[in-house]
Design an enzyme around this catalytic site. Sequence first.
Site, PDB file in Angstrom:
ATOM      1  N   GLU A 460       0.650  -1.421  -0.101  1.00  9.88           N
ATOM      2  CA  GLU A 460      -0.238  -0.007  -0.056  1.00  9.88           C
ATOM      3  C   GLU A 460       0.793   1.285  -0.394  1.00  9.88           C
ATOM      4  OE1 GLU A 460      -3.050  -0.487   3.368  1.00  9.88           O
ATOM      5  OE2 GLU A 460      -4.192  -1.707   1.790  1.00  9.88           O
ATOM      6  N   GLU A 557      -6.914  -7.996  -1.420  1.00 10.06           N
ATOM      7  CA  GLU A 557      -7.354  -7.516  -0.040  1.00 10.06           C
ATOM      8  C   GLU A 557      -8.682  -7.087   0.702  1.00 10.06           C
ATOM      9  OE1 GLU A 557      -5.437  -5.207   2.273  1.00 10.06           O
ATOM     10  OE2 GLU A 557      -2.899  -6.337   2.597  1.00 10.06           O
TER      11      GLU A 557
HETATM   12  C1  BMA Z   1      -4.945  -4.303   4.962  1.00 14.12           C
HETATM   13  C2  BMA Z   1      -3.881  -4.139   5.389  1.00 14.12           C
HETATM   14  C3  BMA Z   1      -3.510  -4.351   6.475  1.00 14.12           C
HETATM   15  C4  BMA Z   1      -4.269  -4.038   7.934  1.00 14.12           C
HETATM   16  C5  BMA Z   1      -5.875  -3.604   7.089  1.00 14.12           C
HETATM   17  C6  BMA Z   1      -6.823  -3.668   7.745  1.00 14.12           C
HETATM   18  O1  BMA Z   1      -4.656  -2.220   4.530  1.00 14.12           O
HETATM   19  O2  BMA Z   1      -2.988  -4.466   4.318  1.00 14.12           O
HETATM   20  O3  BMA Z   1      -2.663  -2.952   6.400  1.00 14.12           O
HETATM   21  O4  BMA Z   1      -3.698  -4.484   8.835  1.00 14.12           O
HETATM   22  O5  BMA Z   1      -5.676  -3.520   5.873  1.00 14.12           O
HETATM   23  O6  BMA Z   1      -6.963  -2.409   7.652  1.00 14.12           O
END
Ligand code: BMA
Length: 796
Positions: A460, A557
């Site tokens: 990120e 994610e």
């Molecule tokens: C994303 C991940 C982590 C974090 C998760 C939940 O951005 O890369 O940095 O734990 O979200 O917020």
Amino acid sequence: MLLLLLLAACWGRGALPGSPPGPAVHSLRGSWWLGSGNGSVVLRGDVPGCVHTALFRQGLIQDPYYRFNDLTYRWISLDNWTYSRTFKTPFDVSKWQKVNLVFEGIDTVAQILINNVTVGRTDNMFNRYSFDITSVIKEVNFIEVHFLSAISYAAEQSRSHRAYSVPPQCPPPVQKGECHVNFIRKEQCSFSWDWGPSFPTQGIWKDVRIEAYNLCHLIYFTLTPSYVKSAQQWSLEVESVFDVVSSKPVVGLVTVNIPKLQTQQTYTTELPPGEGRIVLLVNINKSATVQTWWPSGHGNQTGYDMTTTFNMGAGYKIQKFSKAYFRTVELVEEPIPGSPGLSFYFRINGLPIFIKGSNWIPADSFQDRVSSDMLKRILQSTVDANMNALRVWGGGVYEQDEFYDICDELGIMIWQDFMFACALYPTDQNYLESVRAEVTHQVKRLKSHPCIILWSGNNENEAAIAGNWFAIPQDKMKVYILDYVKLYVKNIQEIVIAEDKSRPYITSSPTNGKESVKERWLSQNPYDTHYGDTHFYDYLSDCWNWTVYPKTRFASEYGFQSWPSFSTLEKVSSTEDWSYKSNFSLHRQHHAAGNNQMLHQAGLHFKLPQNADPLKLFKDTIYLTQVMQAQCIKAETEFYRRSRSEIINGEGHTMGSLYWQLNDIWQAPSWASLEYGGKWKMLHYFAQHFFAPLLPVGYEDDGVLYIYGVSDLHSDCELTLQATISQQGDLYAFVLQTTAVTPFVWLDVGNIQGRFNDNGFLMTEKRKVVVFYPWEPVSIEELEKSLSLTSLMDIY
Ligand code: BMA
């Protein structure tokens, strides 16, 4: 004959007369002395290990995970500890040309002395250090490792970086963490994260040993397969890195033998003094059939036994036994008909593969507690839930060798981040040199693993600059952009390309891939659904409504939080903690407003628990957060899977879904589907279903019910769905053969280790058999005693 003479000559000039061939290795694992800065605390501690676990094992502190102990024990990380011990050298030092002290991993900032002479300094937990101690080692030795607190070091580094600040300064207060973690090459989440505590450890976290050798010594040995299309032949690049201590070049004979592939080849090699590499290209016998390595669910994970024998002269012989795997990987970014942008998917052995899985974080704040059994259990649970991939996320550690060995064996593809996350990073000379050594070492250490399919620069950090997370004034932005390109492109990418051409590299996650490159490595919008991967979090919209999700090329994610089970929490809490609004419940929640977001999301579809008994209320609430999480991620994952084969308004062709996150670092609310200790949450049982190779997905769009058949199989299959659908007015009803429907049936056996074959299901049959797989011996009586049964009906 000529060669033999040459070898003998080389030996005569290079090595000490009468010295033995082959290296001598003496382990320094085991019991060491640990002392606090002012000497007020002195104890024995194991190496590999860290100060926290040593104090705990000696009974000098409580379980660091108990209640609020992460705050109570902050003093441990603020102190500067020393590890020391005496050791006898079990060989005659005078017989060896070179003696090295090797640390496979040291955490983190330390000065190392042997017999009162400083032999080296360390500043990077991810590096491997080898110090030449030939001139200081004696028969009996005293070794000291003086650590500096990681917190103090990071603060000092930040202070001395005067030209401009490198944000973030500190984590959000809700994380109760430490500041300036981006200034130290250490596990970034060890200063706290939004799912984890702050335990900035000190210690020798990996193997430490003395290595003595003459002539030459093998440091790295790696295998890289490739397939030459034109010749229709597999070949294997065998790379060996040596330290040559002889004053003259060393000539050797290397034989590679892979019996099952009827391949044996011998090479003559010559190594100049100093560090040098031998690169051999082994062509696999064309008449042998090579079985390729496949991801789980797509085929076998065949590996071939291989022996490499180095005859380096004068009886100096090294044999390496390894497994050779054959597979190809391509990251395909090419135009898609009917859609602007580029595809983003993986082709393994020429076949497009939909990536199904999750994100891996460190399995414990104290790495020495991550046992082989624990890794096996979590990784087995990964394939048991029909996953074929994990992303080793950039805020943790490059995992231990065994992690990747198990992934090779189980067919779990690994998206490997470099360890940089959610921050900007300095690029001054010392820092860069340390990172360069780290990246070179890690790529060499890991590149033989077929499971690794991608190197990725950071988590990120492209998004952090593009979205200006740290509120940097526009006129100051240039310097951060230059630093970004310097670190992830001019250094890390350059090293990856030099060390490993067999895998793709992307600079960040999320990124727009080739489009980011075109935009000089920093896209305007790295979350663009037409390119690369995306991260997506939305806790407010109704998660059952699929229209809120991005129709992305690759979802790397996405997630929702839930609470771990009561039996897991019970171990680290006391009676007064057992309510949703207790200080403990607030303390363990590191994501601002997280506890309320869970209730909000659950409240959109369920009545919130109301029980008058506070303990029952707490347990019901835990259960409901797990129901909510499982249902939300099911809806989102099914959306990504059904978006595989369609393009709608230019978006689609989704080829990956990795939800956030697989595992937990401690007992707390988080996005994980496996609790600390490995227990399956309801989401993990759901994952088994929504990641199934054949998946029917039903959804409603504008008054029409669609049912998609999603298949990951290699051949087409005809399916009949086992339900009748009838229309009643505007509604559609699935008529299932059952007398009573029980939603979210949940079997819980407390602390008994193991998992069910199914759980959290909608019970539609009159009779259903559920199997429990224990991970430890257990009796029927114990199971009966521990069993609790809950359904949605029970919490109202
Ligand atoms: C994303 C991940 C982590 C974090 C998760 C939940 O951005 O890369 O940095 O734990 O979200 O917020």
